[in-house]
Design a protein around this motif. Structure first.
Motif: not given
Ligand code: ADP
Ligand code: MG
Length: 402
Positions: A201-203, A207, A226, A301, A325, A327-328, A330-331, A361
């Motif tokens: 994910g991105s946060k 995390k 991310g 990336g 928790n 996504p791997m 930018v799904f 996720s």
């Molecule tokens: P969750 O809601 O499941 O806790 P997050 O909110 O932390 O997950 O992150 C979800 C976002 O992370 C998605 O919108 C996805 O596009 C983004 N993301 C995943 N991998 C990357 C990456 N390598 N660079 C930028 N954004 C990413």
């Protein structure tokens, strides 16, 4: 121990006004709901109360409005969808605690349901000023006789509709919050081993805290999304224009060192999918697979690579407990969803408890066409489940326990 929904129903709620804090924060495209998972998860508690003859008043938030009404964050489409799922009319108040809310609640018959407009249109909801929050909580509490806390995605927030209102009304834990807590207990108290945690994910900074706690609990940590680029940078790799939290490099180095000491394996992707620009509507994505130790300077990336995805799937194959928790990649963009798909597929094959946590996720596994039933549990709350796993007390839960 908090009182439960069953307790409230057993005491008799017919004719009583029950304020339910639900988590109806769903992704929208305009006014179209793109994933209604959180609404569906909220239905059983609302239905149980309505069936018992309660006058159910639902309060919830949508998005991040700044304490004032904004059309694009209206809960109206959500109320409509809730009505479809309940197969019953749902009244909608165009404000949260004003004339419309009072009239709507007064107009409810036994067994009927109303939704109040976005609670975050009121600055008192999220105010850090206790007295401002208290004043708003008083107004919310005046609309009901009983409070049921069922918004798992917000129980880590000390907000008026989550925390303060519970101090003003007889209260209970809703069925969804109870179910979520039950699963999290299994993850923290007696996880069957091997216990593998997948984070992405991105946060990133949100995390990282959970890793601290997991280093003492999990057997293996798989890191993608991310978040991975701060780890790769901490190992001395160049990560191009990827998401990077420079102020967390020392923290990541510390985690890598402690993982080695404690024998917890942190698995980082050996390859990644990059592109020279962040995907946007007016440009065709140009995915390219590179070794994570050789990322081009001008590339970002955006997913874990195919070899990494296979490594992660192999690690998951032997697991008896998995928490995932983030996504791997930018799904949302098909060119960068493969890592997430492969990990999701591997989770469906886990023999034991598999838990997916996090709004994006959960939306990802549904959006990629996986059957929800093939996972042990899909949590409605990302931040809340992470804070629970971090070992933090969740204010929205402790407040129910007195
Ligand atoms: P969750 O809601 O499941 O806790 P997050 O909110 O932390 O997950 O992150 C979800 C976002 O992370 C998605 O919108 C996805 O596009 C983004 N993301 C995943 N991998 C990357 C990456 N390598 N660079 C930028 N954004 C990413
Ligand atoms: Mg998210």
């Amino acid at each position: 121990m908090a009182r439960t929904l069953d307790d409230v129903v057993a005491e008799g709620v017919a004719g009583r006004r029950v304020l339910v804090r639900s988590d109806l924060n769903v992704p929208l495209d305009g006014s179209t709901i793109t994933d209604d998972g959180r609404i569906r998860a909220s239905v059983p508690t609302i239905r149980a109360l309505a069936s018992a003859g309660a006058r159910v008043v639902v309060t919830a938030h949508l998005g991040r409005p700044k304490g004032a009404p904004e059309d694009r964050y209206s809960l109206r489409p959500v109320a409509t969808r809730l009505g479809e799922l309940l197969d019953a009319p749902v009244a909608f108040a165009s404000d949260t605690v004003g004339d419309s809310a009072r009239a709507t609640v007064d107009g409810l018959a036994d067994g009927q349901v109303a939704v109040l407009e976005n609670v975050r249109f009121n600055p008192g909801e999220t105010s850090k000023d206790e007295s401002e929050r208290a004043a708003f909580a008083d107004q919310l509490a005046a609309l009901a006789d009983v409070f049921v806390s069922d918004g798992f995605g917000v129980v880590h927030r000390k907000q008026a509709s989550v925390y303060d209102v519970a101090q003003r009304l007889p209260h209970a834990m809703g069925g969804l919050v109870a179910a979520e807590v039950e699963v999290l207990k299994r993850l923290t108290e007696t996880p069957e081993r091997p216990y593998v945690v997948v984070l992405g994910g991105s946060k990133v900074s949100d995390k990282l805290g959970v890793i601290d706690n997991l280093l003492g609990k999990a057997d293996q940590l798989l890191i993608g999304g991310g978040m991975v680029f701060t780890f790769l940078a901490a190992q001395g790799h160049q990560v191009g224009t990827s998401l990077l939290e420079a102020d967390q490099l020392d923290t990541c180095r510390d985690y890598l060192r402690r993982a080695e000491e404690t024998g917890v394996q942190i698995l980082l992707p050996g390859d990644v999918v990059v592109d020279t620009a962040f995907p946007s509507g007016d440009r065709t994505p140009q995915p390219q697979v590179v070794a994570s130790s050789a990322m081009p300077e001008d590339a970002m990336g955006l997913d874990i690579g195919p070899a990494a995805a296979a490594d992660f799937a192999a690690a998951l194959r032997g697991a008896r407990t998995v928490f995932w928790n983030g996504p791997m990649g930018v799904f949302e963009v098909p060119e960068f969803c493969d890592g997430t798909r492969v990990v999701a597929q591997a989770l469906t094959e886990v023999e034991g408890l598999s838990v997916v946590g996090g709004g994006d996720s959960a939306a990802a596994v549904r959006g990629l066409g996986f059957d929800e039933a093939s996972f042990g549990h899909i949590s409605t709350g990302g931040g809340a489940s992470l804070e629970y796993l971090e070992g933090k007390a969740l204010p929205g839960i402790t407040v129910l326990e007195d």
